[in-house]
Design a protein around this motif. Structure first.
Motif, PDB file in Angstrom:
ATOM      1  N   ASN A  50       0.820  -1.216   0.000  1.00  0.00           N
ATOM      2  CA  ASN A  50       0.000   0.000   0.000  1.00  0.00           C
ATOM      3  C   ASN A  50       0.851   1.262   0.000  1.00  0.00           C
ATOM      4  OD1 ASN A  50      -2.364  -1.467  -0.054  1.00  0.00           O
ATOM      5  ND2 ASN A  50      -2.532  -1.568   2.170  1.00  0.00           N
ATOM      6  N   CYS A  53       2.328   1.694  -3.384  1.00  0.00           N
ATOM      7  CA  CYS A  53       1.270   2.120  -4.312  1.00  0.00           C
ATOM      8  C   CYS A  53       1.138   3.640  -4.243  1.00  0.00           C
ATOM      9  CB  CYS A  53      -0.074   1.480  -3.936  1.00  0.00           C
ATOM     10  SG  CYS A  53      -0.279  -0.160  -4.620  1.00  0.00           S
ATOM     11  N   ARG A  59      -0.560   6.424  -6.367  1.00  0.00           N
ATOM     12  CA  ARG A  59      -1.974   6.156  -6.153  1.00  0.00           C
ATOM     13  C   ARG A  59      -2.495   6.942  -4.962  1.00  0.00           C
ATOM     14  NH1 ARG A  59      -3.206   2.329  -9.754  1.00  0.00           N
ATOM     15  NH2 ARG A  59      -5.335   2.823  -9.194  1.00  0.00           N
ATOM     16  N   ASN A  94       0.566  -1.868 -11.140  1.00  0.00           N
ATOM     17  CA  ASN A  94      -0.072  -2.356  -9.906  1.00  0.00           C
ATOM     18  C   ASN A  94       0.290  -3.819  -9.656  1.00  0.00           C
ATOM     19  OD1 ASN A  94      -1.443   0.131  -9.896  1.00  0.00           O
ATOM     20  ND2 ASN A  94      -3.150  -0.717 -11.063  1.00  0.00           N
TER      21      ASN A  94
END
Lengths: 399, 264
Positions: A50, A53, A59, A94
Motif C-alpha cells: 500500500n 502504491c 496512487r 499495480n
C-alpha cells in the motif's frame, strides 16, 4: 467486502480456469499459491504494498469527470479512471509491484515476463530495478517494431529484452517463450505474468493486485456522486485492467460491466482479437477459457492496432462473466479505436493508449442518448506515448 | 494387459522413439515408423503438431511448424497412424497438447484413436488434476493415458501420478523443454530413485537423451528411454534415413547390454 469467492480451490471460475501446464511447473504453482496466501495474511506485506502504491506508483489515481468528452458525446456523464497517470503510464504497474514484492518474499532472484504493448514489460523492468531483481522480458519481434519507445524504457531500467521470432511474433508467442524459460529455470525464477490469464493462481493474483482500480473508483464515485455508477467500461485483451475495475463491483448488481474487445479490421475479415465475441472454450497457456482457434484446435493468429489487445485468449474470469451474463462484451475495430484516440486528444487533451481508446470510443458512443444522470466510468488504462508511431502512420500525419 | 504393458519385461530396456507426425511430410512418417521398428524401437510416439507447443524446444517446435504448414491436422495424424498400424505391430502413442483433443471432442478422439490402432496418449499440458475426464474415457477405450513426472515433482505429486498413470510413467529428465543436451542431468539418479520407491510401474526417461552414452546411462537407472529431438535432427539431416537407422540400431545395441540392471 466482495462476495465473489471465485476461483474455487482448484482455480476454477465456474467451468473456466484450472492449471493446464507441464508437470515441471505444477509444484511451482503450488508454491506460488501458498506464498501468495501467506502474503495476503501478512499485515506487513500489505502495508509495504500500500505504501509503495502511494509513494512509488502515485496512487490513488484520479477519477476525472471528463466535461468536454461528456459534452461532445451528448449524453451520460463520463468519468475517466486515470490509470494513465500511474508511474510508467499504465495500470500494469499495480500487478508488477505486487508480484515483484511477492517474488522477493519467495526468495526468487530472477524475474521473467512477457509483454505485448510493452507496458507490462516496462512496469516489470521498473519494479525489478527498484527491488534489485534480474529481469528478462520476452517480446514478439513484431511488437518490438511497433512499440520501440517501450523497448528503450525497459533497457534503460536494466532489463534484457529478448525478441521472440516464433509464430505471429506477438504477445501469444512471447508467453510461450516465457513459459519455456520458466520450465527451464523454475527454481530460481518467478514468472511475472502480466494479465489475468495463465494457470491458477495467476488469474486470481493479477486480479487481486489490479482490483485496487475498482476499489478506488468505488470510493471516489461514492464520495462525489453519493451513488454507484451505472456502467463500467474497459478494454479487454487478456483482461487485467477490466477485471481490476469490474471485480470490486461484482455484487453491485445494478452496475453493468462492459468489456470492449478489439475488432481489428472487422469481425468478418477474420483479422481481429475478439475472443469472447467469436471464440469458444479451449485450453491455451495453462487455462481453460474462450480462445480463438481454427476447426482443428490450432490457435489462430490475431490482429489489433493495439498490441496489448492482440491476443487469442482471455482471462477465465471474463469467460465466466460472459456465460453468466454478469458482463457484456462488445467490439470496437481499429478505425473506431483511432477515432476514440482522436476524440480524447481533442476534447480533453489526453493522449490515450490505443488499447484504452477502444473503451473511450465505445463509452462515448453509448453515452449518446442516455441522460446526464447516468454515470459511466471508463478505465483509461494507459497513456498513448508508446503509440505515436502507429497513430501518425495510420492517420497519415507527419512523414 | 495393454500392448504397452507387454513391452516391459523384467530386465528389458525399452526404446521409445518420438517423431512429429507429418514431418518432413505426410508420406514420410509411415516410412520412418517402419524403419524405427525394424531397428529395434519398442514403442513409437507420434507427435500431433500444435501451433503453441510450450513444452517443446526449438527442434520439435520447428518440426511442428513445418508439419502444420503442410496442412497436417489431427485427422491426418489419425490416418498416418492407421497406415502405420497396417504395416507394423509396434505399440503407437500419440503425443498431443490438450487443445486439439478438446476441440476434436474427448470421446470422439479416443474412439478414432482406437480405430487407428493407437495404444496410448501423452498430453504434456494435462496434469492428473485436470485429466480426470480423459482418464475415464481412455480407461473405457483401453488406451493408456501416460502421465509425466519431473525432477521438481514433490512426493505428493509422485503419489498422484503413480496412482493414475497407465502403461508407464514418463520421467522428464530435467527441468526444461524438449531438445538435445550435451549431458544428462546430474539429478536424474536421485529423481528415478525417488519415483521408484513409490511405484512398480515401468519408468521411461525422456527430454535431452541425444547420444548412445546418454541412453546407456539413463537405461542403467530406468526401464526405458525416449528419444525425440535427436531423431528429428537426423531426419532433417538425411532424408534417406540412413543416419537415423544407424543411430537407432546403435542405441538398441547399447540398451541390450544394459539388460538386468535397474529396478523393474
Amino acid at each position: 467486502m466482495v462476495k465473489n469467492t471465485w476461483p474455487d480451490s482448484s482455480g476454477y471460475y465456474g467451468k473456466y480456469g484450472g492449471k493446464f501446464v507441464p508437470e515441471t511447473l505444477m509444484s511451482a504453482l503450488s508454491e506460488l499459491e501458498s506464498a501468495y496466501a501467506e502474503a495476503l495474511a501478512d499485515a506487513e506485506f500489505q502495508q509495504q504494498f500500500n505504501q509503495l502504491c502511494k509513494d512509488y506508483i502515485g496512487r490513488p489515481t484520479p477519477l476525472y469527470y471528463a466535461v468536454q468528452l461528456t459534452a461532445k458525446s451528448g449524453g451520460a456523464t463520463i468519468l475517466l479512471k486515470r490509470e494513465d497517470l500511474a508511474h510508467t503510464g499504465a495500470h500494469k504497474i499495480n500487478n508488477a509491484l505486487g508480484q515483484g514484492l511477492l517474488a522477493k518474499r519467495m526468495g526468487k532472484t530472477r524475474i521473467i515476463a512477457e509483454t505485448g504493448a510493452g507496458q507490462h514489460g516496462v512496469a516489470v523492468a521498473t519494479v525489478c530495478a527498484m527491488l534489485g531483481l534480474e529481469c528478462i522480458v520476452y517480446m514478439g519481434e513484431e511488437d518490438i517494431k511497433r512499440q520501440a519507445p517501450n523497448v528503450t524504457r525497459m533497457e534503460l531500467t536494466g532489463a534484457e529484452v529478448r525478441p521472440v521470432t516464433s509464430g505471429s511474433k506477438t504477445l501469444k508467442d512471447a508467453i510461450n517463450e516465457a513459459i519455456r524459460d520458466w520450465v527451464s529455470n523454475v527454481r530460481t525464477t518467478h514468472y511475472l505474468l502480466g494479465s489475468v490469464v495463465g494457470p491458477h493462481p495467476y488469474p486470481m493474483i493479477v486480479r487481486d493486485f489490479q482490483s485496487i482500480i475498482g476499489r478506488e473508483s468505488k470510493e471516489q464515485v461514492l464520495a462525489v456522486y453519493k451513488r454507484l455508477p451505472d456502467y463500467l467500461v474497459a478494454c479487454v485483451g487478456g483482461g487485467s485492467n477490466s477485471i481490476g475495475l469490474f471485480h470490486p463491483f461484482y455484487d453491485d448488481k445494478d452496475v453493468k460491466f462492459i468489456g470492449v474487445e478489439a475488432g481489428g479490421e472487422g469481425l468478418e475479415s477474420g483479422k481481429h482479437s475478439a475472443t469472447l465475441a467469436t471464440g469458444k472454450a479451449g485450453v491455451l497457456h495453462g487455462t481453460k477459457s474462450y480462445l480463438m482457434e481454427d476447426e482443428h484446435g490450432q490457435i489462430k493468429e490475431t490482429h489489433s492496432i493495439a498490441p496489448g489487445l492482440d491476443y487469442p485468449g482471455v482471462g477465465p474470469e471474463h469467460s465466466f462473466y460472459k456465460d453468466s451474463g454478469r458482463a457484456t462484451y462488445v467490439t470496437v475495430d481499429d478505425k473506431q479505436a483511432l477515432e476514440g484516440f482522436r476524440l480524447l486528444c481533442d476534447t480533453e487533451g489526453i493522449i490515450p493508449a490505443l488499447e484504452s481508446a477502444h473503451a473511450i470510443y465505445y463509452a462515448a458512443k453509448m453515452a449518446k442518448g442516455l441522460g446526464q444522470e447516468i454515470l459511466i466510468i471508463v478505465n483509461l488504462s494507459g497513456r498513448g506515448d508508446k503509440d505515436l508511431d502507429i497513430v501518425t502512420k495510420a492517420l497519415g500525419m507527419g512523414k | 494387459m495393454s500392448r504397452i504393458d507387454d513391452i516391459f519385461q523384467p530386465g528389458y530396456k525399452a526404446l521409445i522413439a518420438f517423431v512429429t507426425a507429418g514431418y518432413p511430410n505426410y508420406k514420410a512418417t509411415a516410412k520412418i515408423a517402419v524403419a524405427l521398428a525394424e531397428c529395434g524401437c519398442d514403442i513409437i510416439e507420434l507427435g500431433i503438431p500444435f501451433s503453441d507447443p510450450l513444452a517443446d524446444g526449438a527442434t520439435i517446435q520447428k518440426a511442428s511448424y513445418q508439419a502444420l504448414q503442410q496442412g497436417i491436422t489431427p485427422e491426418a495424424c489419425l490416418k498416418i497412424a492407421a497406415d502405420i498400424r497396417k504395416k507394423i505391430k509396434t505399440p503407437l502413442i500419440f503425443m498431443t497438447y490438450y487443445n486439439p483433443v478438446l476441440n476434436y471432442g474427448l470421446k470422439d478422439f479416443c474412439k478414432s484413436c482406437v480405430k487407428a490402432g493407437i495404444n496410448g496418449l501423452i498430453v504434456p499440458d494435462l496434469p492428473p488434476e485436470e485429466g480426470l475426464e480423459l482418464e475415464t474415457i481412455t480407461r473405457k477405450s483401453k488406451l493408456d493415458l501416460i502421465y509425466l513426472l519431473a525432477p521438481t515433482s514433490t512426493e505428493n505429486r509422485i503419489n498422484i501420478v503413480a496412482s493414475s498413470s497407465r502403461g508407464f510413467i514418463y520421467l522428464v529428465s530435467l527441468a526444461g523443454v524438449t531438445g538435445t543436451r550435451n549431458e544428462l542431468s546430474p539429478e536424474l539418479q536421485s529423481f528415478v530413485k525417488r519415483v521408484r520407491e513409490k511405484t512398480t510401474l515401468p519408468l521411461c526417461v525422456g527430454f535431452g537423451i541425444s547420444t548412445v552414452e546418454h541412453a546407456k546411462q539413463a537405461a542403467a537407472l530406468a526401464d526405458g528411454v525416449i528419444i525425440g529431438s535427436r531423431l528429428i535432427q537426423l531426419i532433417e539431416e538425411d532424408a534417406k534415413l540412413i543416419s537415423i537407422k544407424s543411430f537407432v540400431t546403435s542405441i538398441r545395441q547399447a540398451l541390450d547390454t544394459q539388460k538386468n540392471t535397474g529396478g523393474y
